[in-house]
Scaffold this motif. Structure first.
Motif, PDB file in Angstrom:
ATOM      1  N   ARG A 246       0.920  -1.174  -0.107  1.00 56.29           N
ATOM      2  CA  ARG A 246      -0.163   0.052  -0.008  1.00 56.29           C
ATOM      3  C   ARG A 246       0.911   1.191   0.052  1.00 56.29           C
ATOM      4  O   ARG A 246       1.974   1.242   0.749  1.00 56.29           O
ATOM      5  CB  ARG A 246      -0.950  -0.104   1.385  1.00 56.29           C
ATOM      6  CG  ARG A 246      -1.995  -1.080   1.370  1.00 56.29           C
ATOM      7  CD  ARG A 246      -2.949  -0.790   2.519  1.00 56.29           C
ATOM      8  NE  ARG A 246      -1.934  -1.126   3.909  1.00 56.29           N
ATOM      9  CZ  ARG A 246      -1.673  -0.109   4.603  1.00 56.29           C
ATOM     10  NH1 ARG A 246      -1.871   1.322   4.157  1.00 56.29           N
ATOM     11  NH2 ARG A 246      -0.977  -0.213   5.697  1.00 56.29           N
ATOM     12  N   THR A 248       1.546   4.789   1.402  1.00 54.05           N
ATOM     13  CA  THR A 248       1.082   5.349   2.885  1.00 54.05           C
ATOM     14  C   THR A 248       1.751   6.830   3.226  1.00 54.05           C
ATOM     15  O   THR A 248       1.623   7.055   4.305  1.00 54.05           O
ATOM     16  CB  THR A 248       1.763   4.456   3.848  1.00 54.05           C
ATOM     17  OG1 THR A 248       3.031   4.063   3.732  1.00 54.05           O
ATOM     18  CG2 THR A 248       1.085   3.108   3.578  1.00 54.05           C
ATOM     19  N   HIS A 250       0.515   9.316   2.711  1.00 55.18           N
ATOM     20  CA  HIS A 250      -0.660  10.252   3.096  1.00 55.18           C
ATOM     21  C   HIS A 250      -0.866  10.006   4.599  1.00 55.18           C
ATOM     22  O   HIS A 250      -1.850  10.712   5.179  1.00 55.18           O
ATOM     23  CB  HIS A 250      -1.877  10.103   2.411  1.00 55.18           C
ATOM     24  CG  HIS A 250      -2.637   8.717   2.692  1.00 55.18           C
ATOM     25  ND1 HIS A 250      -1.650   7.603   1.889  1.00 55.18           N
ATOM     26  CD2 HIS A 250      -3.717   8.216   2.953  1.00 55.18           C
ATOM     27  CE1 HIS A 250      -2.568   6.602   2.234  1.00 55.18           C
ATOM     28  NE2 HIS A 250      -3.638   6.753   2.867  1.00 55.18           N
ATOM     29  N   ARG A 444      -3.577  13.165   0.530  1.00 57.30           N
ATOM     30  CA  ARG A 444      -4.661  12.399   0.541  1.00 57.30           C
ATOM     31  C   ARG A 444      -5.104  12.278  -0.823  1.00 57.30           C
ATOM     32  O   ARG A 444      -5.510  11.207  -1.271  1.00 57.30           O
ATOM     33  CB  ARG A 444      -5.776  12.831   1.399  1.00 57.30           C
ATOM     34  CG  ARG A 444      -6.980  12.014   1.744  1.00 57.30           C
ATOM     35  CD  ARG A 444      -7.699  12.268   2.982  1.00 57.30           C
ATOM     36  NE  ARG A 444      -8.137  13.509   3.074  1.00 57.30           N
ATOM     37  CZ  ARG A 444      -7.528  14.549   4.108  1.00 57.30           C
ATOM     38  NH1 ARG A 444      -6.569  14.329   5.069  1.00 57.30           N
ATOM     39  NH2 ARG A 444      -7.942  15.816   4.045  1.00 57.30           N
ATOM     40  N   GLU A 445      -5.059  13.433  -1.522  1.00 61.82           N
ATOM     41  CA  GLU A 445      -5.581  13.242  -3.007  1.00 61.82           C
ATOM     42  C   GLU A 445      -4.436  12.633  -3.606  1.00 61.82           C
ATOM     43  O   GLU A 445      -4.929  12.037  -4.693  1.00 61.82           O
ATOM     44  CB  GLU A 445      -5.639  14.713  -3.103  1.00 61.82           C
ATOM     45  CG  GLU A 445      -6.790  15.779  -2.747  1.00 61.82           C
ATOM     46  CD  GLU A 445      -6.639  17.023  -2.987  1.00 61.82           C
ATOM     47  OE1 GLU A 445      -5.802  17.503  -4.115  1.00 61.82           O
ATOM     48  OE2 GLU A 445      -7.280  18.037  -2.706  1.00 61.82           O
ATOM     49  N   ALA A 447      -2.796  10.213  -2.544  1.00 64.88           N
ATOM     50  CA  ALA A 447      -2.565   8.668  -2.479  1.00 64.88           C
ATOM     51  C   ALA A 447      -3.828   8.084  -3.223  1.00 64.88           C
ATOM     52  O   ALA A 447      -3.692   6.679  -3.664  1.00 64.88           O
ATOM     53  CB  ALA A 447      -3.015   8.411  -0.970  1.00 64.88           C
ATOM     54  N   ALA A 448      -4.887   8.426  -3.419  1.00 67.91           N
ATOM     55  CA  ALA A 448      -5.940   8.193  -4.248  1.00 67.91           C
ATOM     56  C   ALA A 448      -5.550   7.986  -5.608  1.00 67.91           C
ATOM     57  O   ALA A 448      -6.054   6.766  -6.418  1.00 67.91           O
ATOM     58  CB  ALA A 448      -7.296   8.884  -4.002  1.00 67.91           C
ATOM     59  N   LEU A 449      -4.832   8.803  -6.225  1.00 67.64           N
ATOM     60  CA  LEU A 449      -4.435   8.796  -7.518  1.00 67.64           C
ATOM     61  C   LEU A 449      -3.399   7.647  -7.601  1.00 67.64           C
ATOM     62  O   LEU A 449      -3.567   6.985  -8.862  1.00 67.64           O
ATOM     63  CB  LEU A 449      -3.724  10.128  -7.936  1.00 67.64           C
ATOM     64  CG  LEU A 449      -3.326  10.263  -9.399  1.00 67.64           C
ATOM     65  CD1 LEU A 449      -3.264  11.493 -10.012  1.00 67.64           C
ATOM     66  CD2 LEU A 449      -1.815   9.837  -9.418  1.00 67.64           C
ATOM     67  N   GLU A 451      -2.871   4.821  -5.890  1.00 70.98           N
ATOM     68  CA  GLU A 451      -3.668   3.663  -5.649  1.00 70.98           C
ATOM     69  C   GLU A 451      -4.293   3.294  -6.745  1.00 70.98           C
ATOM     70  O   GLU A 451      -4.206   2.034  -7.288  1.00 70.98           O
ATOM     71  CB  GLU A 451      -4.447   3.771  -4.528  1.00 70.98           C
ATOM     72  CG  GLU A 451      -3.827   3.629  -3.195  1.00 70.98           C
ATOM     73  CD  GLU A 451      -2.670   2.478  -2.743  1.00 70.98           C
ATOM     74  OE1 GLU A 451      -3.425   1.321  -3.416  1.00 70.98           O
ATOM     75  OE2 GLU A 451      -2.028   2.465  -2.070  1.00 70.98           O
ATOM     76  N   GLU A 452      -4.902   4.135  -7.554  1.00 73.01           N
ATOM     77  CA  GLU A 452      -5.634   3.834  -8.833  1.00 73.01           C
ATOM     78  C   GLU A 452      -4.577   3.536  -9.935  1.00 73.01           C
ATOM     79  O   GLU A 452      -4.901   2.650 -10.841  1.00 73.01           O
ATOM     80  CB  GLU A 452      -6.517   5.040  -9.074  1.00 73.01           C
ATOM     81  CG  GLU A 452      -7.375   4.733 -10.537  1.00 73.01           C
ATOM     82  CD  GLU A 452      -8.219   6.020 -10.791  1.00 73.01           C
ATOM     83  OE1 GLU A 452      -8.795   6.004 -11.742  1.00 73.01           O
ATOM     84  OE2 GLU A 452      -8.401   7.039 -10.064  1.00 73.01           O
TER      85      GLU A 452
END
Length: 457
Positions: A246, A248, A250, A444-445, A447-449, A451-452
């Motif tokens: 993962r 991490t 963020h 946080r923004e 991390a979403a990118l 991970e995707e």
């Protein structure tokens, strides 16, 4: 009647001469001495980066190598740091890869997935002089446990460099070299405020201090991944989870560390903004010129600072939860396309052995990759004590000892998809350095990118 005996004698002499010549040729081919006479000439292409002083040090080491191995010529090309990856990609696309090269971790990780490098463990497994256990533990860039696509060119780490004269002038006690006594973050910020001056000579504590007219910063640091990681890791954070599955960056520990660094710029006004940095020289030049009193930088700048006779020393990095140093280096690789891989391995061995290229180490450019050069006092003396200008008093504790005892491997050794993730992180953090977003929100923004698009699984 004499012609026949004379012809026989001549034939015998020629035959004997040929046999002796053949024996000498075979002896030359099988000799263990590096100065073999009858080898075919080989030309190695070697590509690297670095400063002008680094270029001089490398050229001196290569000259020694070619004297030792006279049948090997080395054509060295120094490429600019700023577009090294671009030029290496172009060379690879044009089938003009060098035999041996420096390699950034992000491009190396991408090239390794394409099978462009030889397995260095294969060479170590059959080398009569070197074994894997001779090296520091963290140095290997690996595709899997038994496939090392690269090895750290040198051992490197970070410290808090400072101008002794400027600290004395401001009445600031020097940062301790021992990690056990490292400054707290609050003590570090206090020192940076006292050392920052505006054009009227007022420090950052003065109510009249003008943050828009700073002539000397208390501290400067770079914002590419590894400098930041000294504080991310020191606060208990990381880029990925312990199992590597993962992203991490963020999470609170990492985000807090980055916010503390951003606050040096936007809250305390003791470090330059991204905008101000554009008009400033590189941070070690800023230290030389007195534009910064302290800098967070890598040990390789000892070469330039020592040559410039700067009045400097090195302290342990300030701590959040603990004082650590990032253990890092660019990789050295052997390209699978090389026609002379054995000779390329000889060159790597030469550069990695301080006894063969002592000036690379004694002059402050590199730290050794071989363990014995840290643990044998007589060997330490040859590279640390041989040049005190490049190894000031704090070096042994703040760097040599810190690397061995508290060195944390840089993210380049294990992060996947670095070529894609590094630019995303740089872009995501820009509004943080500019004070437009908090580190927590920006990461946080991000991390979403990540991970995707670039999963670590």
């Amino acid at each position: 009647m004499l012609r026949k005996p004379i012809s026989i004698a001549l034939a015998f002499a020629l035959l004997l001469g040929g046999i002796l010549t053949g024996l000498r040729w075979e002896a030359g081919r099988s000799a263990s001495s590096p100065k073999e006479t009858y080898r075919d000439k080989v030309t190695l292409r070697f590509t690297y980066w670095g400063s002008l002083e680094e270029q001089r040090a490398i050229e001196d080491a290569l000259a020694g190598f070619m004297r030792e191995y006279p049948w090997i010529a080395v054509e060295a090309s120094q490429l600019p740091n700023s577009d090294y990856n671009t030029k290496m990609l172009a060379m690879s696309a044009s089938n003009e890869e060098p035999d041996i090269a420096y390699m950034t971790t992000e491009l190396g990780e991408a090239f390794a997935r394409q099978g462009k490098f030889l397995n260095l463990f294969d060479y170590l497994n059959r080398d009569p002089e070197l074994k894997r256990q001779d090296f520091l533990d963290y140095l290997w860039y690996k595709s899997d446990p038994e496939y090392a696509w690269g090895i750290s060119t040198a051992a490197e780490c970070y410290g808090l460099f400072y101008r002794r004269d400027l600290l004395a002038e401001a009445g600031v006690s020097p940062p301790p070299a021992r990690a056990e006594e490292a400054w707290t973050w609050e003590r570090f910020v206090d020192a940076a405020k006292r050392l920052t001056l505006d054009s009227e000579g007022r420090n950052a504590y003065d109510p009249a201090f003008d943050k828009d007219r700073i002539v000397r910063y208390g501290v400067m640091f770079e914002t590419w991944p590894e400098p930041l990681n000294n504080f991310i890791f020191g606060n208990g954070g990381d880029w990925v989870s312990p199992d590597g599955s993962r992203f991490t960056l963020h999470e609170p520990a990492a985000a807090e560390a980055i916010q503390r660094l951003a606050d040096l710029v936007n809250v305390h006004h003791v470090a330059p903004s991204a905008y101000d940095s554009k008009s400033l020289p590189s941070i070690h030049i800023a230290l030389q010129a007195g534009l910064a009193a302290m800098i967070v930088d890598g040990q390789w700048i000892n070469l330039d600072l020592g040559k410039a006779n700067v009045d400097y020393d090195i302290g342990a990095l300030p701590k959040l939860k603990k004082s650590v140093t990032v253990a890092l280096s660019g990789a050295t690789v052997l390209f699978a396309s090389s026609r002379h891989p054995d000779e390329a391995w000889l060159l790597y061995k030469w550069l990695s052995d301080p006894s063969k290229a002592i000036h690379l180490y004694a002059d402050g450019l590199w730290m050794p990759v071989l363990k014995k050069w840290y643990t044998d006092p007589s060997l330490v003396d040859r590279w640390v004590n041989a040049n005190r200008a490049a190894h000031p008093p704090g070096f042994k504790d703040a760097m040599l000892r810190q690397l061995l005892e508290r060195g944390v491997p840089g993210v380049g050794y294990y992060l996947r998809n670095q070529m894609d993730i590094y630019p995303e992180v740089t872009e995501a953090l820009l509004p943080v350095w500019q004070g437009e977003k908090t580190a927590s929100d920006a990461l946080r923004e991000l991390a979403a990118l990540v991970e995707e698009r670039y999963p670590q699984k």
